[in-house]
Scaffold this motif. Structure first.
Motif, PDB file in Angstrom:
ATOM      1  N   ALA A  67     -17.192 -15.316  56.372  1.00  0.00           N
ATOM      2  CA  ALA A  67     -16.858 -14.754  57.687  1.00  0.00           C
ATOM      3  C   ALA A  67     -18.170 -14.324  58.331  1.00  0.00           C
ATOM      4  O   ALA A  67     -18.882 -13.458  57.804  1.00  0.00           O
ATOM      5  CB  ALA A  67     -15.913 -13.567  57.528  1.00  0.00           C
ATOM      6  N   TRP A  68     -18.494 -14.947  59.446  1.00  0.00           N
ATOM      7  CA  TRP A  68     -19.777 -14.694  60.107  1.00  0.00           C
ATOM      8  C   TRP A  68     -19.615 -13.567  61.119  1.00  0.00           C
ATOM      9  O   TRP A  68     -18.910 -13.708  62.114  1.00  0.00           O
ATOM     10  CB  TRP A  68     -20.291 -15.970  60.762  1.00  0.00           C
ATOM     11  CG  TRP A  68     -20.524 -17.045  59.746  1.00  0.00           C
ATOM     12  CD1 TRP A  68     -19.709 -18.105  59.476  1.00  0.00           C
ATOM     13  CD2 TRP A  68     -21.605 -17.130  58.825  1.00  0.00           C
ATOM     14  NE1 TRP A  68     -20.220 -18.852  58.454  1.00  0.00           N
ATOM     15  CE2 TRP A  68     -21.384 -18.279  58.027  1.00  0.00           C
ATOM     16  CE3 TRP A  68     -22.744 -16.353  58.594  1.00  0.00           C
ATOM     17  CZ2 TRP A  68     -22.265 -18.672  57.015  1.00  0.00           C
ATOM     18  CZ3 TRP A  68     -23.618 -16.735  57.592  1.00  0.00           C
ATOM     19  CH2 TRP A  68     -23.385 -17.868  56.818  1.00  0.00           C
TER      20      TRP A  68
ATOM     21  N   PRO B  23     -10.654  -7.450  61.978  1.00  0.00           N
ATOM     22  CA  PRO B  23     -11.256  -8.783  62.029  1.00  0.00           C
ATOM     23  C   PRO B  23     -12.710  -8.679  62.444  1.00  0.00           C
ATOM     24  O   PRO B  23     -13.079  -7.850  63.280  1.00  0.00           O
ATOM     25  CB  PRO B  23     -10.428  -9.518  63.089  1.00  0.00           C
ATOM     26  CG  PRO B  23      -9.136  -8.791  63.139  1.00  0.00           C
ATOM     27  CD  PRO B  23      -9.450  -7.364  62.846  1.00  0.00           C
ATOM     28  N   CYS B  24     -13.557  -9.499  61.879  1.00  0.00           N
ATOM     29  CA  CYS B  24     -14.985  -9.442  62.178  1.00  0.00           C
ATOM     30  C   CYS B  24     -15.428 -10.672  62.970  1.00  0.00           C
ATOM     31  O   CYS B  24     -16.579 -10.796  63.277  1.00  0.00           O
ATOM     32  CB  CYS B  24     -15.800  -9.325  60.882  1.00  0.00           C
ATOM     33  SG  CYS B  24     -15.423 -10.618  59.715  1.00  0.00           S
TER      34      CYS B  24
ATOM     35  N   ARG C  63     -14.274 -12.632  48.941  1.00  0.00           N
ATOM     36  CA  ARG C  63     -14.459 -12.387  50.373  1.00  0.00           C
ATOM     37  C   ARG C  63     -15.946 -12.259  50.657  1.00  0.00           C
ATOM     38  O   ARG C  63     -16.683 -11.639  49.880  1.00  0.00           O
ATOM     39  CB  ARG C  63     -13.732 -11.109  50.807  1.00  0.00           C
ATOM     40  CG  ARG C  63     -13.809 -10.809  52.307  1.00  0.00           C
ATOM     41  CD  ARG C  63     -13.048  -9.537  52.662  1.00  0.00           C
ATOM     42  NE  ARG C  63     -13.237  -9.191  54.062  1.00  0.00           N
ATOM     43  CZ  ARG C  63     -12.848  -8.039  54.615  1.00  0.00           C
ATOM     44  NH1 ARG C  63     -12.219  -7.133  53.875  1.00  0.00           N
ATOM     45  NH2 ARG C  63     -13.061  -7.798  55.898  1.00  0.00           N
TER      46      ARG C  63
ATOM     47  N   LEU D 121     -18.762 -11.486  53.908  1.00  0.00           N
ATOM     48  CA  LEU D 121     -19.025 -11.095  55.290  1.00  0.00           C
ATOM     49  C   LEU D 121     -20.535 -11.123  55.485  1.00  0.00           C
ATOM     50  O   LEU D 121     -21.276 -10.464  54.747  1.00  0.00           O
ATOM     51  CB  LEU D 121     -18.475  -9.698  55.573  1.00  0.00           C
ATOM     52  CG  LEU D 121     -18.706  -9.126  56.975  1.00  0.00           C
ATOM     53  CD1 LEU D 121     -18.144 -10.042  58.051  1.00  0.00           C
ATOM     54  CD2 LEU D 121     -18.089  -7.728  57.088  1.00  0.00           C
TER      55      LEU D 121
END
Length: 263
Positions: free
Chosen positions: A89-90, A262-263, A57, A59
């Motif tokens: 994940a931006w 959620p980001c 993962r 981030l």
């Protein structure tokens, strides 16, 4: 072991941290298995640091533009070559996340690094009014209420940009700044006078932010958090107490990941 990779791509450097996904909710903020940083030109070298680490993962906060986004995704892909794809994940600013309410007029317009820093600051010091001063390429001075509302802030040129705008040798800035006494604001040669003026402007903006936030908080003491590459040079010249906290963006990203939203 599955690992979480946190990335803070700023205007000058890329900072990163790795921590296990297992037990993340109980892990203290800022407690990482490993971490590091690289200049923009050194991003390809991060592949070696990340390879074989079981990254599942990612981030990332990125204020360095689309090209940096592509380079970071490529570095993650290369580090995980032969394993399952790991899309990045931006992180982006939004109206509410991880205990912080974004009161920017347009919440999405707030720089994602500033929002992540606010989240990190509130997570570290809940129930306290905060001023978050990040002293990097630009200096930002942001206010967060005790109940987690991001009120807004100031943006001004960073210490190096201020000095370079006066066309002096900024390579000597750290050396000159470290020899300036905080009780002697009037320098006796030009290089020192420029640095003294720039330090006064930086410190004055931070002090003004603390004073204004304290008035808004009904006189309640405000904690000032100081981070960024120029923080060491600016802190001795502040007339208000300041708590030094490095890697606030990464801490904020960890808080978001720990919150499991959620980001």
């Amino acid at each position: 072991m599955s690992m979480l990779l946190l990335i803070d791509a700023g205007n000058t450097r890329v900072k990163w941290a790795l921590l296990p996904l297992a037990g993340m909710a109980e892990r203290p903020l800022g407690d990482w298995s490993s971490s590091g940083h690289a200049l923009h030109a050194e991003v390809p070298s991060l592949v070696q640091a990340w390879r074989g680490r079981g990254i599942s993962r990612v981030l990332a906060s990125n204020v360095a533009g689309a090209a940096m986004r592509e380079r970071l995704q490529a570095a993650v892909d290369e580090a995980n070559k032969g394993g399952p794809p790991t899309p990045v994940a931006w992180f982006s600013s939004r109206a509410r996340l991880a205990g912080v309410v974004n009161r920017y007029r347009n919440p999405a317009q707030l720089g994602c690094d500033r929002f992540a820093s606010a989240i990190g600051a509130h997570a570290l010091y809940p129930d306290e009014p905060l001023v978050v001063a990040t002293c990097g390429t630009a200096t930002t001075v942001d206010a967060v209420t005790a109940d987690g509302a991001f009120l807004g802030g100031m943006i001004l040129p960073g210490l190096g940009l201020m000095a370079s705008s006066l066309a002096r040798n900024t390579a000597q800035l750290p050396e000159v700044a470290e020899h300036l006494a905080d009780d002697q604001p009037f320098a006796d040669h030009t290089d020192a006078a420029i640095v003294s003026g720039c330090l006064a402007a930086q410190a004055g903006a931070i002090e003004r932010g603390v004073k204004a936030h304290q008035q808004m908080a009904g006189g309640r003491p405000v904690r000032c958090l100081l981070s960024g590459g120029a923080a060491t040079l600016i802190q001795p010249h502040l007339a208000v107490p300041a708590t030094r906290v490095d890697n606030l963006v990464l801490i904020g990203l960890q808080a978001v990941a720990r919150d499991d939203k959620p980001c």
